[in-house]
Design a protein around this motif. Structure first.
Motif, mmCIF file in Angstrom:
data_model
loop_
_atom_site.group_PDB
_atom_site.id
_atom_site.type_symbol
_atom_site.label_atom_id
_atom_site.label_comp_id
_atom_site.label_asym_id
_atom_site.label_seq_id
_atom_site.Cartn_x
_atom_site.Cartn_y
_atom_site.Cartn_z
ATOM 1 N N UNK B 137 0.840 -1.204 0.000
ATOM 2 C CA UNK B 137 0.000 0.000 0.000
ATOM 3 C C UNK B 137 0.875 1.254 0.000
ATOM 4 N N UNK B 138 0.370 2.291 -0.672
ATOM 5 C CA UNK B 138 1.217 3.477 -0.874
ATOM 6 C C UNK B 138 0.534 4.773 -0.468
ATOM 7 N N UNK B 139 -0.650 4.665 0.151
ATOM 8 C CA UNK B 139 -1.362 5.886 0.505
ATOM 9 C C UNK B 139 -2.169 6.414 -0.653
ATOM 10 N N UNK B 140 -3.037 5.570 -1.202
ATOM 11 C CA UNK B 140 -3.869 5.951 -2.348
ATOM 12 C C UNK B 140 -5.191 5.198 -2.260
ATOM 13 N N UNK B 141 -6.198 5.708 -2.936
ATOM 14 C CA UNK B 141 -7.523 5.067 -2.905
ATOM 15 C C UNK B 141 -7.437 3.647 -3.460
#
Lengths: 352, 153
Positions: B137-141
């Motif tokens: 996960x990368x901090x995006x929807x």
């Protein structure tokens, strides 16, 4: 308020794909036609305002190309909106209210055919929480339609009736792109595309152009035998986030209609900018239109839906019917953004 | 207009355009995106007390600054849906799926995502769904791969 009227309207034939002309070449015949119809040249235009979008043209400041074609020399008073031409008309109406000019040319255009339009339109959505999912325009309209069906405000049968009536009426509109005569019951036998939508519920993708000339008071009376007076015009916006809105209703349309004085008199004709069938039903309710109003005699956006243009076409279609003497009072509506996010209402009247 | 035979003679060339931007997401959108990376859904309390998700920086009615972040969901309820039989290459899933607006538990508004449900018969307004998180996960929807029907009790 200064009396301002639409004294001329012209539009291209709307087509799925105009391969052999660029935007300037598409626009210029229509600008020539609308000015000739008003008995004017560019020298007589006090203010010029256009509507278009770089996201379709694929070039930054793309409107400069068409402005160059229209003729900005000697220097002219000019503006542009990255919106449908209906909002360019609104800006021109405000400009005419200031009183320093008496006439305005409004034009708008889009070639959607070079790109993948439903996906291009995802670029107008929230860049953090929505656009990265690429929800195309048809899918978003399908979500809205399901919500309206669940709420009991729309039925697929009523949607099919809208589709059948619009395409049948379009047979009388030589500018229309999509026109046919099939009974609504037959349409419901077809498969769903993005359920609950069927193909007939969706607008065509169109390349097209439209233009209007506005004139104030005596300038309008001197140039047109029957000006279509703008008696009220207002536009309102709803929150950007789909989840923050009641998608089954159009409160911004209702408010704009109220502010524009829609129900201060009878509404003989309405042109509503409803790209999807369910949206016409939502808009009719929000505008409070009953059976006495002729709705979308042109076939509406279901017959031709040029981006940045179909809203101004609605205003032009009502103005033309008033100037022709076919009707005395009517309303035009334009929309922009996903699922009817932004709405403009324009009330037009002819002299008695 | 273009219906003549001349259309065959039109020169064509590919044009790939980009409108690249870099943005600073700030304390509200940034908190939402950081939460996604941590498998947490963050909303915000509006001026009228309702919890809005995804969070917004300004109240949609009064326009005042909003600051009270609230953890919601991540499971929730479908408020409307649409069935895609033929996904676009850019869509979140490469097989038929539903677009859904999901109201996470504890929130008063709904957010858009995809629902991996197999068939339209398995989808209905009001059904319970939960996010399927990506491993990376990368901090995006898109840290939520999609929603899935919630496992039964």
């Amino acid at each position: 308020m200064r009396d301002v009227a639409i004294i001329a309207f012209a539009q291209s034939e709307h087509r799925r794909r105009v391969d052999d002309r660029n935007e300037v070449e598409m626009l210029m015949p229509v600008v020539g036609e609308v000015l000739a119809s008003a008995g004017m040249t560019m020298d007589d235009v006090g203010f010029t305002c256009s509507g278009s979008t770089d996201y379709l043209a694929g070039v930054a400041f793309s409107f400069v190309m068409t402005l160059d074609g229209v003729g900005p020399w000697p220097p002219i008073q000019e503006s542009h909106v990255e919106m449908d031409g209906a909002w360019a008309l609104y800006e021109a109406w405000v400009k005419l209210q200031l009183g320093d000019v008496d006439t305005a040319l409004v034009y708008c255009y889009a070639k959607s055919s070079p790109g993948d339009l439903p996906m291009v339109m995802t670029r107008q959505l929230d860049p953090y929480s929505v656009a990265p999912l690429w929800p195309d325009a048809v899918s978003l309209a399908a979500l809205q339609t399901r919500a309206a069906i669940d709420a009991g405000r729309v039925t697929v049968e009523a949607m099919a009736e809208v589709a059948a009536r619009s395409r049948r009426d379009a047979m009388g509109n030589p500018k229309a792109q999509l026109a046919w005569d099939r009974p609504a019951a037959d349409l419901l036998a077809e498969p769903e595309t993005v359920a609950p939508l069927r193909r007939h519920d969706c607008p065509p993708i169109s390349d097209g152009v439209a233009a209007v000339v506005l004139a104030a008071a005596d300038a309008a009376r001197g140039r047109a035998s029957r000006p279509a007076w703008i008696r009220g015009i207002d536009h309102r916006v709803e929150p950007m986030a789909l989840g923050l809105r009641d998608l089954t209703d159009s409160p911004s349309t209702r408010l704009a209609a109220e502010r524009a004085g829609l129900h201060d008199g009878p509404v003989e004709v309405a042109e509503v900018h409803a790209p999807f069938t369910s949206q016409e039903l939502i808009l009719r309710a929000a505008l409070g239109l009953d059976g006495d109003t002729v709705v979308n005699p042109s076939g509406g956006a279901l017959a031709a839906n040029p981006m940045m243009t179909a809203g101004l076409v609605r205003i032009g279609e009502v103005a033309r019917r008033i100037s022709d003497g076919e009707h005395r009072r009517g309303v035009a509506h334009a929309t922009s953004g996903p699922c009817l996010q932004q709405n403009l209402v324009c009330v037009l009247e002819g002299d008695t | 207009m273009s219906d003549g035979a001349a259309a065959d003679d039109v020169l064509r060339a590919p044009l790939v355009i980009e409108y690249p931007f870099r943005r600073t997401t700030g304390p509200v959108i940034g908190a939402f995106l950081t939460g996604l990376r941590e498998q947490v859904l963050i909303g915000i309390r509006g001026a009228d007390g309702r919890v809005i998700v995804p969070p917004v920086e300004y109240d949609p009615v009064t326009s005042e600054d909003l600051t009270e972040l609230v953890e919601v969901g991540p499971a929730g309820e479908v408020t409307t849906w649409a069935w895609v039989t033929d996904p676009h290459p850019k869509h979140p899933l490469d097989r038929p799926f539903a677009w859904v607006l999901v109201r996470p538990d504890g929130a008063d508004t709904a957010m858009l995502h995809a629902l991996d449900a197999g068939s339209p018969e398995a989808v209905r307004t009001g059904m319970r769904v939960a996010p399927r998180w990506r491993a990376e996960r990368e901090g995006a929807i898109t840290d939520i791969e999609c929603f899935v029907p919630e496992a039964g009790p």
